[in-house]
Write a protein that holds these residues in place. Structure first.
Motif, PDB file in Angstrom:
ATOM      1  N   ARG A  56      -1.283   8.188 -11.510  1.00  0.00           N
ATOM      2  CA  ARG A  56      -0.121   7.621 -10.800  1.00  0.00           C
ATOM      3  C   ARG A  56       1.049   7.507 -11.769  1.00  0.00           C
ATOM      4  NH1 ARG A  56      -2.272   4.547  -6.241  1.00  0.00           N
ATOM      5  NH2 ARG A  56      -0.275   3.527  -5.998  1.00  0.00           N
ATOM      6  N   PHE A 111       4.168   5.524 -11.793  1.00  0.00           N
ATOM      7  CA  PHE A 111       4.671   4.422 -10.966  1.00  0.00           C
ATOM      8  C   PHE A 111       6.053   3.923 -11.376  1.00  0.00           C
ATOM      9  CE2 PHE A 111       2.101   2.765 -14.390  1.00  0.00           C
ATOM     10  CZ  PHE A 111       2.848   1.703 -14.882  1.00  0.00           C
ATOM     11  N   LEU A 112       6.555   4.389 -12.524  1.00  0.00           N
ATOM     12  CA  LEU A 112       7.902   3.970 -12.925  1.00  0.00           C
ATOM     13  C   LEU A 112       8.895   5.053 -12.531  1.00  0.00           C
ATOM     14  CD1 LEU A 112       7.440   2.431 -16.508  1.00  0.00           C
ATOM     15  CD2 LEU A 112       7.747   1.231 -14.352  1.00  0.00           C
ATOM     16  N   SER A 113       9.825   4.705 -11.658  1.00  0.00           N
ATOM     17  CA  SER A 113      10.776   5.726 -11.203  1.00  0.00           C
ATOM     18  C   SER A 113      11.683   6.182 -12.338  1.00  0.00           C
ATOM     19  CB  SER A 113      11.584   5.203 -10.027  1.00  0.00           C
ATOM     20  OG  SER A 113      11.991   3.895 -10.253  1.00  0.00           O
ATOM     21  N   ASN A 124      -0.501   8.849  -7.005  1.00  0.00           N
ATOM     22  CA  ASN A 124       0.494   8.551  -5.969  1.00  0.00           C
ATOM     23  C   ASN A 124       1.362   9.795  -5.750  1.00  0.00           C
ATOM     24  OD1 ASN A 124       2.059   8.517  -8.279  1.00  0.00           O
ATOM     25  ND2 ASN A 124       3.005   6.550  -7.882  1.00  0.00           N
ATOM     26  N   CYS A 125       2.436   9.628  -5.024  1.00  0.00           N
ATOM     27  CA  CYS A 125       3.269  10.789  -4.683  1.00  0.00           C
ATOM     28  C   CYS A 125       3.792  11.500  -5.930  1.00  0.00           C
ATOM     29  CB  CYS A 125       4.425  10.354  -3.799  1.00  0.00           C
ATOM     30  SG  CYS A 125       5.534   9.192  -4.603  1.00  0.00           S
ATOM     31  N   HIS A 126       4.307  10.726  -6.895  1.00  0.00           N
ATOM     32  CA  HIS A 126       4.837  11.345  -8.129  1.00  0.00           C
ATOM     33  C   HIS A 126       3.708  11.982  -8.940  1.00  0.00           C
ATOM     34  CE1 HIS A 126       8.620   9.655  -7.113  1.00  0.00           C
ATOM     35  NE2 HIS A 126       8.401   8.423  -7.538  1.00  0.00           N
ATOM     36  N   ASP A 178      16.614   6.017  -3.275  1.00  0.00           N
ATOM     37  CA  ASP A 178      17.264   4.955  -2.494  1.00  0.00           C
ATOM     38  C   ASP A 178      18.753   4.918  -2.872  1.00  0.00           C
ATOM     39  OD1 ASP A 178      17.550   3.552  -4.863  1.00  0.00           O
ATOM     40  OD2 ASP A 178      16.320   1.847  -4.268  1.00  0.00           O
ATOM     41  N   ASP A 205      17.028   5.068  -7.196  1.00  0.00           N
ATOM     42  CA  ASP A 205      15.620   4.887  -7.563  1.00  0.00           C
ATOM     43  C   ASP A 205      14.782   5.953  -6.844  1.00  0.00           C
ATOM     44  OD1 ASP A 205      13.385   3.130  -8.635  1.00  0.00           O
ATOM     45  OD2 ASP A 205      12.909   3.155  -6.499  1.00  0.00           O
ATOM     46  N   ALA A 206      14.033   6.717  -7.628  1.00  0.00           N
ATOM     47  CA  ALA A 206      13.193   7.777  -7.043  1.00  0.00           C
ATOM     48  C   ALA A 206      11.963   7.130  -6.422  1.00  0.00           C
ATOM     49  CB  ALA A 206      12.807   8.773  -8.121  1.00  0.00           C
ATOM     50  N   ASN A 207      12.029   6.826  -5.125  1.00  0.00           N
ATOM     51  CA  ASN A 207      10.939   6.065  -4.505  1.00  0.00           C
ATOM     52  C   ASN A 207       9.858   6.935  -3.865  1.00  0.00           C
ATOM     53  OD1 ASN A 207      12.223   6.804  -2.085  1.00  0.00           O
ATOM     54  ND2 ASN A 207      13.363   4.876  -1.980  1.00  0.00           N
ATOM     55  N   HIS A 208      10.051   8.250  -3.837  1.00  0.00           N
ATOM     56  CA  HIS A 208       9.031   9.126  -3.262  1.00  0.00           C
ATOM     57  C   HIS A 208       9.313  10.565  -3.689  1.00  0.00           C
ATOM     58  CE1 HIS A 208       5.875  10.276  -0.568  1.00  0.00           C
ATOM     59  NE2 HIS A 208       6.654  10.978   0.222  1.00  0.00           N
ATOM     60  N   VAL A 254       0.825  -1.213   0.000  1.00  0.00           N
ATOM     61  CA  VAL A 254       0.000   0.000   0.000  1.00  0.00           C
ATOM     62  C   VAL A 254       0.862   1.267   0.000  1.00  0.00           C
ATOM     63  CG1 VAL A 254      -1.729   1.272   1.322  1.00  0.00           C
ATOM     64  CG2 VAL A 254      -1.936  -1.171   1.110  1.00  0.00           C
ATOM     65  N   VAL A 255       1.981   1.215   0.695  1.00  0.00           N
ATOM     66  CA  VAL A 255       2.807   2.419   0.851  1.00  0.00           C
ATOM     67  C   VAL A 255       3.790   2.619  -0.320  1.00  0.00           C
ATOM     68  CG1 VAL A 255       4.777   1.523   2.175  1.00  0.00           C
ATOM     69  CG2 VAL A 255       3.887   3.779   2.687  1.00  0.00           C
ATOM     70  N   ALA A 256       4.096   1.552  -1.044  1.00  0.00           N
ATOM     71  CA  ALA A 256       5.106   1.649  -2.110  1.00  0.00           C
ATOM     72  C   ALA A 256       4.579   2.469  -3.285  1.00  0.00           C
ATOM     73  CB  ALA A 256       5.502   0.262  -2.583  1.00  0.00           C
ATOM     74  N   ASN A 257       5.440   3.346  -3.794  1.00  0.00           N
ATOM     75  CA  ASN A 257       5.051   4.183  -4.930  1.00  0.00           C
ATOM     76  C   ASN A 257       5.542   3.623  -6.254  1.00  0.00           C
ATOM     77  OD1 ASN A 257       3.771   6.397  -3.522  1.00  0.00           O
ATOM     78  ND2 ASN A 257       5.799   6.869  -2.721  1.00  0.00           N
ATOM     79  N   THR A 258       6.579   2.801  -6.196  1.00  0.00           N
ATOM     80  CA  THR A 258       7.163   2.248  -7.426  1.00  0.00           C
ATOM     81  C   THR A 258       7.417   0.752  -7.239  1.00  0.00           C
ATOM     82  OG1 THR A 258       9.418   2.669  -6.665  1.00  0.00           O
ATOM     83  CG2 THR A 258       8.378   4.427  -7.930  1.00  0.00           C
ATOM     84  N   GLY A 297       1.680   6.481  -0.700  1.00  0.00           N
ATOM     85  CA  GLY A 297       1.080   5.328  -1.372  1.00  0.00           C
ATOM     86  C   GLY A 297      -0.388   5.529  -1.646  1.00  0.00           C
TER      87      GLY A 297
END
Lengths: 142, 154
Positions: free
Chosen positions: B62, B64-66, B50-52, B96, B100-103, A17-21, B127
């Motif tokens: 969304r 979703f691909l960093s 999502n965040c992005h 990370d 990887d742009a995770n947020h 749920v929290v993962a964005n990628t 998320g």
């Protein structure tokens, strides 16, 4: 028989749920205790049949999906599946193909590379000394 | 479902609009508020973006691909800035160890305490949860650990 605790199932669902990628989901699940156990304690064949079973379900709650992703990573990164003989159909999950790609890219190499011995370079020496050997004081001759 | 989304240079951005929010998501969102008591919830949970999607697509979808993030940063002329220079409206991207742009999120304020401690406040979406106003590192541990600030110079 795969036994996971309620806490472990919840942890995997939360990561989903929290993962964005896909990559962050992969990394998060890989470091979870459940996936670590699946990687080292379960046989790939068991994981493969379990993956097929849970992804065939009509019910797709976060718990089921988190578990499915966890089992997928547990299978792809399994210590006894280094050659990926047990290949799951990762397209059953939305981020499955990307997860599979990350798993294969981050898995340790399994091929043994034989490096033939490199011949040592020939060094020619002469008997004639070219530099003076300086001995410590106590060892100097009279 | 995918919508047409492009950078300023008309490069397509891979995206998808997702399903309805589930009971699990709602319960998890309530739990999040207890886990991060200092984070201020701004919106209800939604799976649409999502965040992005919040940072780069005006909450419409969304991303979703960093791998799309460097493309956006480059095409939309985002320039990296120092944390001290960050102001409301600038953005922060969490990476990370492998880049990887995770947020990501939008800077809403940046306060400097005693010329030593800098505390940027961020608006970001967690998320499938809602949007939160939070301190730079007061967010789920899956995000980061590295952060970079950017300002759009279009």
């Amino acid at each position: 028989m795969i036994r996971l605790s309620k806490h472990e199932l919840f942890e995997m669902a939360t990561l989903l749920v929290v993962a964005n990628t896909p990559h962050s989901l992969f990394k998060g699940l890989l470091s979870s205790s459940a996936v670590t156990r699946l990687r080292y304690e379960e046989h790939p064949n068991t994981l493969l049949s379990y993956f097929n079973q849970i992804t065939a379900r009509a019910e797709r709650s976060e718990i089921v999906m988190g578990l499915a992703y966890g089992v997928l990573i547990g299978l792809l990164m399994n210590s006894r599946n280094a050659d990926w003989r047990f290949q799951p159909d990762s397209t059953r999950l939305t981020w499955g193909p990307q997860i599979e790609q990350h798993a294969k890219a981050s898995a340790p190499p399994t091929q043994i590379l034989n490096i033939s011995a490199i011949p040592a370079p020939q060094v020619s020496t002469s008997n004639q000394s070219t530099s003076t050997l300086i001995l410590p004081r106590g060892m100097q001759g009279n | 479902m995918t919508i047409r989304l492009e950078t300023s240079k008309r490069t397509g951005i891979v995206n998808s609009q997702e399903r309805e929010i589930s009971v699990f998501d709602l319960n998890w969102a309530r739990k999040l508020m207890r886990q991060f008591p200092k984070a201020i919830p701004r919106t209800e949970p939604t799976a649409l973006y999502n965040c992005h999607g919040l940072t780069f697509a005006s909450r419409r979808t969304r991303i979703f691909l960093s791998s799309e993030i460097p493309k956006i940063l480059n095409d939309d002329k985002y320039k990296e800035i120092d944390i001290k220079e960050a102001k409301g409206g600038d953005i922060v991207v969490y990476f990370d160890e492998n880049g990887d742009a995770n947020h990501s999120g939008i800077v809403v304020a940046n306060t400097e305490y005693d010329q030593r401690l800098i505390l940027p406040m961020i608006c970001s979406k967690w998320g499938n949860g809602g949007e939160f106003i939070h301190g730079l590192n007061d967010c789920p541990r899956i995000y980061g650990p590295q952060t970079k600030f950017y300002r759009c110079a279009l």
